[in-house]
Design an enzyme around this catalytic site. Structure first.
Site, mmCIF file in Angstrom:
data_model
loop_
_atom_site.group_PDB
_atom_site.id
_atom_site.type_symbol
_atom_site.label_atom_id
_atom_site.label_comp_id
_atom_site.label_asym_id
_atom_site.label_seq_id
_atom_site.Cartn_x
_atom_site.Cartn_y
_atom_site.Cartn_z
ATOM 1 N N CYS A 63 8.474 7.646 18.156
ATOM 2 C CA CYS A 63 10.069 7.204 18.293
ATOM 3 C C CYS A 63 10.528 6.305 19.179
ATOM 4 C CB CYS A 63 10.592 8.406 18.365
ATOM 5 S SG CYS A 63 12.155 8.898 18.635
ATOM 6 N N HIS A 70 13.333 6.240 20.757
ATOM 7 C CA HIS A 70 13.574 7.298 22.354
ATOM 8 C C HIS A 70 12.132 7.195 23.387
ATOM 9 C CE1 HIS A 70 17.341 7.787 19.480
ATOM 10 N NE2 HIS A 70 18.333 8.250 21.086
ATOM 11 N N GLU A 116 19.450 11.295 24.956
ATOM 12 C CA GLU A 116 20.581 10.745 24.507
ATOM 13 C C GLU A 116 21.628 11.284 25.814
ATOM 14 O OE1 GLU A 116 22.602 9.377 21.832
ATOM 15 O OE2 GLU A 116 20.016 8.622 21.167
HETATM 16 N N1 DGL Z 1 14.984 6.652 17.461
HETATM 17 C C1 DGL Z 1 14.798 6.744 16.382
HETATM 18 C C2 DGL Z 1 13.234 7.284 15.617
HETATM 19 O O1 DGL Z 1 12.664 5.996 16.100
HETATM 20 C C3 DGL Z 1 15.644 8.583 15.699
HETATM 21 C C4 DGL Z 1 15.250 9.754 16.389
HETATM 22 C C5 DGL Z 1 16.171 11.185 16.103
HETATM 23 O O2 DGL Z 1 17.837 10.939 16.222
HETATM 24 O O3 DGL Z 1 15.822 11.586 15.878
HETATM 25 O O4 DGL Z 1 12.581 8.142 14.802
#
Ligand code: DGL
Length: 268
Positions: A181, A183, A149
């Site tokens: 995830c 991210h 982030e």
């Molecule tokens: N991007 C998210 C996921 O796929 C959540 C990451 C987070 O905010 O902890 O789990």
């Protein structure tokens, strides 16, 4: 043409938006990043469920024809409830790709890197129970989302933290790693640096967008005009930063789309 809402706790869902722009560039998109509240992965199930519902309702109020819940954590904790309440439009979620991983793994040892909330969820346990013949090494990626982030996906701190998280997976001899995830695809370079090229990385964004395409086709909303739709980037924290990060993190040529960014602090 359709208006697609894409929602994540922050910039992670940009990995899904990127794939959506590759497969379905002609549609219009609203990308909603709840960065003020990221990471979701360490919050309670109740909080994640109610915030995800609030944001999906906001996307529906903006006129979205479909929603991509581009967050494994929100999908795990909230998708059943969201589908129940917003049952007039398709809601497509994202789950850690442990099924394709089990199929593709040669030695049956698969690492799963996801948030704590995803790994602890009933939905994920139910999914695991369907694959008894594979050994899954589950690892919560604590601390990685805040670094991504803040634009530090390729920094030294992310590399060190990732090395710690990947150690048990490496020690177990996993030949496949699930990026559980949205991210984490932005950590590909760092993961390759640590684990080399031989480990198979599983990310489900392609399959997720294919599923969206099927749903739009079924509704007669997918007509390929060979054009480029618009993208509205909404952040609960910093819309300009979101725009900048989209340009840095995504592979798609955003200049082909009409882009607008907006800060929205109340989603009611
Ligand atoms: N991007 C998210 C996921 O796929 C959540 C990451 C987070 O905010 O902890 O789990």
């Amino acid at each position: 043409m359709a208006l697609i809402g894409v929602f994540d706790s922050g910039v992670g869902g940009l990995s899904i938006l990127d794939e959506a722009l590759r497969q379905l560039p002609e549609h219009d998109y609203i990308y909603l990043a709840d960065s003020i509240n990221a990471p979701y992965g360490e919050k309670s199930s109740e909080w994640i469920a109610s915030r995800s519902m609030e944001l999906c309702k906001y996307l529906v109020a903006q006129g979205c024809d479909a929603i991509l819940l581009a967050c494994n954590t929100a999908t795990a904790e909230a998708i059943a409830h969201i589908r129940h309440e917003l049952n007039h439009i398709p809601i497509i979620g994202v789950e850690p790709g442990i099924k394709p991983a089990a199929m593709q793994s040669a030695n049956g040892i698969v690492g799963v890197l996801a948030t704590e909330a995803t790994l602890k969820s009933d939905k994920f346990s139910a999914l695991l129970a369907t694959l008894p013949n594979c050994q899954f090494i589950k690892q919560a990626g604590a601390g990685l989302v805040p670094l991504i982030e803040s634009g530090q996906a390729n920094g030294e701190e992310a590399l060190e933290l990732l090395a710690e998280h990947l150690e048990p997976i490496q020690d177990a001899g996993a030949d496949t790693l699930v990026l559980g995830c949205t991210h984490y695809p932005f950590l590909r370079k760092a993961i390759r640096k640590l684990l080399g090229d031989s480990i198979n990385l599983i990310d489900t964004s392609e399959a997720v967008v294919r599923q969206l395409k099927r749903k739009l086709e079924a509704q007669g909303k997918h007509l390929d005009h060979g054009q480029y739709g618009s993208i509205k980037l909404i952040s609960s924290k910093d819309a300009e930063l979101l725009h900048q990060m989209a340009q840095e993190l995504m592979q798609s040529d955003l200049n082909q789309h009409r882009i607008e960014s907006q800060l929205v602090s109340s989603f009611r």
